[in-house]
Design a protein around this motif. Structure first.
Motif, PDB file in Angstrom:
ATOM      1  N   ALA A   1      -8.093  -0.725  -0.576  1.00  0.00           N
ATOM      2  CA  ALA A   1      -8.980  -1.648  -1.288  1.00  0.00           C
ATOM      3  C   ALA A   1      -8.263  -2.972  -1.545  1.00  0.00           C
ATOM      4  O   ALA A   1      -7.029  -3.050  -1.537  1.00  0.00           O
ATOM      5  N   VAL A   2      -9.057  -4.010  -1.793  1.00  0.00           N
ATOM      6  CA  VAL A   2      -8.530  -5.353  -2.080  1.00  0.00           C
ATOM      7  C   VAL A   2      -8.387  -5.511  -3.584  1.00  0.00           C
ATOM      8  O   VAL A   2      -9.308  -5.182  -4.340  1.00  0.00           O
ATOM      9  N   ILE A   3      -7.249  -6.012  -4.022  1.00  0.00           N
ATOM     10  CA  ILE A   3      -6.952  -6.176  -5.443  1.00  0.00           C
ATOM     11  C   ILE A   3      -7.915  -7.170  -6.073  1.00  0.00           C
ATOM     12  O   ILE A   3      -8.251  -8.202  -5.474  1.00  0.00           O
ATOM     13  N   ASN A   4      -8.353  -6.859  -7.281  1.00  0.00           N
ATOM     14  CA  ASN A   4      -9.254  -7.726  -8.033  1.00  0.00           C
ATOM     15  C   ASN A   4      -8.419  -8.602  -8.963  1.00  0.00           C
ATOM     16  O   ASN A   4      -7.989  -8.159 -10.021  1.00  0.00           O
ATOM     17  N   PRO A   5      -8.134  -9.865  -8.594  1.00  0.00           N
ATOM     18  CA  PRO A   5      -7.272 -10.692  -9.437  1.00  0.00           C
ATOM     19  C   PRO A   5      -7.932 -10.985 -10.777  1.00  0.00           C
ATOM     20  O   PRO A   5      -9.159 -11.032 -10.866  1.00  0.00           O
ATOM     21  N   PRO A   6      -7.122 -11.089 -11.849  1.00  0.00           N
ATOM     22  CA  PRO A   6      -5.656 -11.144 -11.888  1.00  0.00           C
ATOM     23  C   PRO A   6      -4.989  -9.782 -12.060  1.00  0.00           C
ATOM     24  O   PRO A   6      -3.827  -9.706 -12.465  1.00  0.00           O
ATOM     25  N   GLN A   7      -5.707  -8.681 -11.809  1.00  0.00           N
ATOM     26  CA  GLN A   7      -5.135  -7.356 -11.971  1.00  0.00           C
ATOM     27  C   GLN A   7      -4.016  -7.131 -10.961  1.00  0.00           C
ATOM     28  O   GLN A   7      -3.934  -7.804  -9.930  1.00  0.00           O
ATOM     29  N   ALA A   8      -3.175  -6.135 -11.247  1.00  0.00           N
ATOM     30  CA  ALA A   8      -2.018  -5.860 -10.394  1.00  0.00           C
ATOM     31  C   ALA A   8      -2.287  -4.770  -9.381  1.00  0.00           C
ATOM     32  O   ALA A   8      -1.616  -4.725  -8.343  1.00  0.00           O
ATOM     33  N   CYS A   9      -3.260  -3.877  -9.639  1.00  0.00           N
ATOM     34  CA  CYS A   9      -3.457  -2.713  -8.772  1.00  0.00           C
ATOM     35  C   CYS A   9      -4.925  -2.352  -8.665  1.00  0.00           C
ATOM     36  O   CYS A   9      -5.735  -2.678  -9.548  1.00  0.00           O
ATOM     37  N   ILE A  10      -5.256  -1.657  -7.575  1.00  0.00           N
ATOM     38  CA  ILE A  10      -6.550  -1.007  -7.411  1.00  0.00           C
ATOM     39  C   ILE A  10      -6.311   0.297  -6.680  1.00  0.00           C
ATOM     40  O   ILE A  10      -5.514   0.356  -5.726  1.00  0.00           O
ATOM     41  N   LEU A  11      -6.968   1.363  -7.112  1.00  0.00           N
ATOM     42  CA  LEU A  11      -6.786   2.696  -6.557  1.00  0.00           C
ATOM     43  C   LEU A  11      -8.000   3.050  -5.713  1.00  0.00           C
ATOM     44  O   LEU A  11      -9.135   3.042  -6.213  1.00  0.00           O
ATOM     45  N   ALA A  12      -7.775   3.340  -4.419  1.00  0.00           N
ATOM     46  CA  ALA A  12      -8.842   3.697  -3.488  1.00  0.00           C
ATOM     47  C   ALA A  12      -8.886   5.211  -3.348  1.00  0.00           C
ATOM     48  O   ALA A  12      -7.865   5.843  -3.028  1.00  0.00           O
ATOM     49  N   ILE A  13     -10.071   5.806  -3.561  1.00  0.00           N
ATOM     50  CA  ILE A  13     -10.242   7.257  -3.572  1.00  0.00           C
ATOM     51  C   ILE A  13     -11.038   7.682  -2.351  1.00  0.00           C
ATOM     52  O   ILE A  13     -12.139   7.167  -2.106  1.00  0.00           O
ATOM     53  N   GLY A  14     -10.497   8.647  -1.585  1.00  0.00           N
ATOM     54  CA  GLY A  14     -11.203   9.215  -0.454  1.00  0.00           C
ATOM     55  C   GLY A  14     -11.853  10.541  -0.827  1.00  0.00           C
ATOM     56  O   GLY A  14     -11.791  10.997  -1.975  1.00  0.00           O
ATOM     57  N   THR A  15     -12.481  11.174   0.143  1.00  0.00           N
ATOM     58  CA  THR A  15     -13.167  12.441  -0.097  1.00  0.00           C
ATOM     59  C   THR A  15     -12.159  13.592  -0.105  1.00  0.00           C
ATOM     60  O   THR A  15     -11.051  13.474   0.437  1.00  0.00           O
ATOM     61  N   SER A  16     -12.525  14.694  -0.725  1.00  0.00           N
ATOM     62  CA  SER A  16     -11.669  15.887  -0.728  1.00  0.00           C
ATOM     63  C   SER A  16     -11.955  16.711   0.521  1.00  0.00           C
ATOM     64  O   SER A  16     -13.080  16.738   1.025  1.00  0.00           O
TER      65      SER A  16
ATOM     66  N   LEU B   1      -7.560  19.042  -0.809  1.00  0.00           N
ATOM     67  CA  LEU B   1      -6.749  17.830  -0.928  1.00  0.00           C
ATOM     68  C   LEU B   1      -7.630  16.587  -0.951  1.00  0.00           C
ATOM     69  O   LEU B   1      -8.704  16.544  -0.348  1.00  0.00           O
ATOM     70  N   MET B   2      -7.138  15.572  -1.629  1.00  0.00           N
ATOM     71  CA  MET B   2      -7.816  14.281  -1.711  1.00  0.00           C
ATOM     72  C   MET B   2      -6.772  13.171  -1.578  1.00  0.00           C
ATOM     73  O   MET B   2      -5.752  13.185  -2.276  1.00  0.00           O
ATOM     74  N   THR B   3      -7.026  12.224  -0.686  1.00  0.00           N
ATOM     75  CA  THR B   3      -6.089  11.123  -0.454  1.00  0.00           C
ATOM     76  C   THR B   3      -6.453   9.929  -1.336  1.00  0.00           C
ATOM     77  O   THR B   3      -7.604   9.488  -1.351  1.00  0.00           O
ATOM     78  N   VAL B   4      -5.467   9.441  -2.075  1.00  0.00           N
ATOM     79  CA  VAL B   4      -5.643   8.236  -2.885  1.00  0.00           C
ATOM     80  C   VAL B   4      -4.631   7.202  -2.402  1.00  0.00           C
ATOM     81  O   VAL B   4      -3.491   7.533  -2.074  1.00  0.00           O
ATOM     82  N   THR B   5      -5.065   5.937  -2.329  1.00  0.00           N
ATOM     83  CA  THR B   5      -4.211   4.851  -1.854  1.00  0.00           C
ATOM     84  C   THR B   5      -4.155   3.768  -2.920  1.00  0.00           C
ATOM     85  O   THR B   5      -5.198   3.286  -3.377  1.00  0.00           O
ATOM     86  N   LEU B   6      -2.946   3.401  -3.301  1.00  0.00           N
ATOM     87  CA  LEU B   6      -2.743   2.361  -4.310  1.00  0.00           C
ATOM     88  C   LEU B   6      -2.434   1.043  -3.613  1.00  0.00           C
ATOM     89  O   LEU B   6      -1.467   0.943  -2.855  1.00  0.00           O
TER      90      LEU B   6
ATOM     91  N   TYR C   1       0.829  -1.197   0.000  1.00  0.00           N
ATOM     92  CA  TYR C   1       0.000   0.000   0.000  1.00  0.00           C
ATOM     93  C   TYR C   1       0.868   1.253   0.000  1.00  0.00           C
ATOM     94  O   TYR C   1       1.917   1.306   0.650  1.00  0.00           O
ATOM     95  N   ALA C   2       0.405   2.260  -0.732  1.00  0.00           N
ATOM     96  CA  ALA C   2       1.075   3.569  -0.764  1.00  0.00           C
ATOM     97  C   ALA C   2       0.015   4.629  -0.989  1.00  0.00           C
ATOM     98  O   ALA C   2      -0.923   4.428  -1.776  1.00  0.00           O
ATOM     99  N   SER C   3       0.140   5.777  -0.295  1.00  0.00           N
ATOM    100  CA  SER C   3      -0.860   6.842  -0.367  1.00  0.00           C
ATOM    101  C   SER C   3      -0.193   8.158  -0.737  1.00  0.00           C
ATOM    102  O   SER C   3       1.001   8.375  -0.477  1.00  0.00           O
ATOM    103  N   VAL C   4      -0.996   9.043  -1.342  1.00  0.00           N
ATOM    104  CA  VAL C   4      -0.524  10.374  -1.710  1.00  0.00           C
ATOM    105  C   VAL C   4      -1.720  11.314  -1.691  1.00  0.00           C
ATOM    106  O   VAL C   4      -2.866  10.889  -1.921  1.00  0.00           O
TER     107      VAL C   4
END
Length: 487
Positions: A417-432, A450-455, A289-292
């Motif tokens: 978020a939980v990855i949807n296999p067989p995909q490699a990534c899912i991006l979780a979007i929070g509120t601004s 600002l809006m926080t997104v977590t990969l 997990y990584a967020s920005v």
């Protein structure tokens, strides 16, 4: 003399051939003879050979389905391409179409039947012009046990006879219950297989259920039989499949306020597969997990400018566009995991998570990097509505390369978020959210949106460094939406 005999013999043979020819002509033209021939060729004698309609595989992971609604009635004409019925798969409710012309002769699996295995005979059709009422119903096929189970059963020693063995089920093959019978048996917790069906085609009727209830009443626990336990017994009530109770009831009829009650919710095909895939994802994929935080000021201003031109787009549409453009710029992230290893994808197809009454489903916006924000918005709205209505086609939710799950509209500041296999990534979007910061002159305060997104990324495919690069480029694209639209 010999010549006279030969001529006489030839005359007799000619007369016989002529008589046979006349008989054949009379037999072909006489109405009575024609009726006799037609009778012996009719379905009353020979029967009508049916065209079998079986439960199809409407998705790659489908193992069983439920008949939601029949769209054709018995005796109704069917053309190739006509909708026969609606089937709930492990993904959505899909309309099954006919592959042939004919007449619907017999519906074998009624509406509301659940967990019908693939290949099960669900209906019979006949060709046009045949008498559909005289269709031959094939006998039910007994399902063969798996080879492993059969071998284990053969090697196992014979079990000792039990003095009080339970009664053997009276029915075999797929169960067919009337709604009243299903309600009676479910309410009293009785196995439907113990009932003796007397209805047509093995249907368990209300009377069958009542007879079973009389002969096999639910045993009541006695002090000698009941095991001592400090925890009170749990009483269950039932809800229709696919429904979600707002507040689980804490009592059952006849026992108001009884503690320790619960609600038993039948599992739909969609929710069962969701549970399997989530368990598979969390147990087989190493999640990282990584967020920005992204500055949404430019997106907000651009939305207002577009609204003045009667162009309505959402923040999520810009997020989809930014993710697609970033994947196109970083193809090493646009990958999936197969049994043999990484697989690079040629196209960017974004899966968007949509919540429905029956669970989460991810319709796909195909070639999102090549579409404008307005086109993405139109596609997303149409797909989301079809997902909630259960009308998605298989190609509309299969084959995505990257998923986005947005919970910002619910006030969620950030999540993983939980990855949807067989995909490699899912991006979780929070509120601004609005935050104060120093302006460029380092003396005055400015408000920043600002809006926080977590990969969530698959560590086998996207390591921490690559995930960080992706988030940095995604943030740059999202914070400069006008440049991104020209990309």
């Amino acid at each position: 003399m010999a010549a006279s005999l030969r001529l006489g013999r030839q005359g007799i043979l000619f007369g016989l051939r002529l008589s046979s020819t006349l008989d054949r002509c009379l037999l072909a033209t006489h109405p009575c003879q024609e009726n006799v021939r037609h009778f012996f060729r009719s379905p009353w004698i020979l029967g009508v050979s049916p065209v079998k309609v079986q439960m199809p595989a409407l998705s790659p992971t489908m193992e069983e389905g439920s008949i939601v609604k029949w769209l054709k009635k018995e005796g109704e004409a069917v053309a190739a391409g006509d909708a026969l019925c609606e089937i709930e798969t492990d993904k959505a409710v899909v309309t099954m179409e006919s592959n042939e012309d004919g007449v619907m002769a017999k519906i074998l699996i009624e509406e509301g039947s659940r967990n019908v295995r693939l290949g099960t005979l669900i209906a019979l059709m006949v060709e046009e012009g045949q008498d559909w009422k005289q269709v031959d119903i094939p006998p039910p096929e007994a399902a063969a046990p798996p080879a492993a189970d059969a071998a284990a059963a053969a090697d196992a020693p014979p079990a000792a006879p039990s003095p009080a063995s339970p009664p053997k089920p009276a029915t075999s093959g797929p169960l067919r219950l009337s709604p009243a019978a299903r309600h009676i048996l479910d309410t009293h917790g009785i196995d439907p297989k113990l009932a003796t069906p007397t209805g047509p085609r093995g249907l368990i009727t209300k009377e069958d259920a009542l007879n079973l209830l009389k002969t096999s009443p639910v045993p009541k626990a006695t002090p000698a039989m009941a095991a001592p336990s400090p925890v009170p017994a749990l009483a269950a009530t039932r809800l229709p499949a696919g429904s979600r109770p707002n507040i689980p009831p804490l009592s059952i009829p006849g026992k108001p306020g009884a503690p320790g009650t619960f609600t038993e919710i039948p599992v739909s095909n969609i929710r069962r597969v969701i549970a399997q895939r989530l368990t598979q994802s969390k147990t087989t994929i190493p999640h990282a997990y990584a967020s920005v935080d992204c500055d949404m000021a430019a997106v907000m201003h651009l939305r207002k400018d577009l609204a003045k031109e009667q162009i309505k787009v959402s923040v999520n549409d810009f997020i989809i566009k930014a993710a697609a453009v970033t994947l196109k710029e970083m193809p090493e992230v646009n990958v999936t995991w197969s049994g043999d290893g990484p697989r690079a994808l040629d196209s960017v197809h974004i899966s968007i998570a949509v919540a429905t009454d029956k669970g989460l489903i991810t319709p796909i916006i195909r070639d999102a990097a090549d579409k404008g924000v307005q086109e993405i918005s139109a596609n997303a709205k149409a797909l989301a509505q079809r997902a909630r209505d259960g009308k998605l086609l298989p190609e509309e939710y299969q084959g995505g390369s990257f998923s986005i799950s947005n919970l910002g509209m619910f006030g969620i500041s950030g999540f993983s978020a939980v990855i949807n296999p067989p995909q490699a990534c899912i991006l979780a979007i929070g509120t601004s959210r609005s935050e104060l910061r120093l302006c460029e002159d380092d003396q005055t305060l400015c408000t920043q949106q600002l809006m926080t997104v977590t990969l969530s990324s698959d560590g086998r495919l996207v390591d921490d460094e690559l995930a960080s690069q992706f988030l940095d480029k995604f943030r740059s694209n999202l914070e400069e939406p006008r440049r991104m639209a020209l990309a």
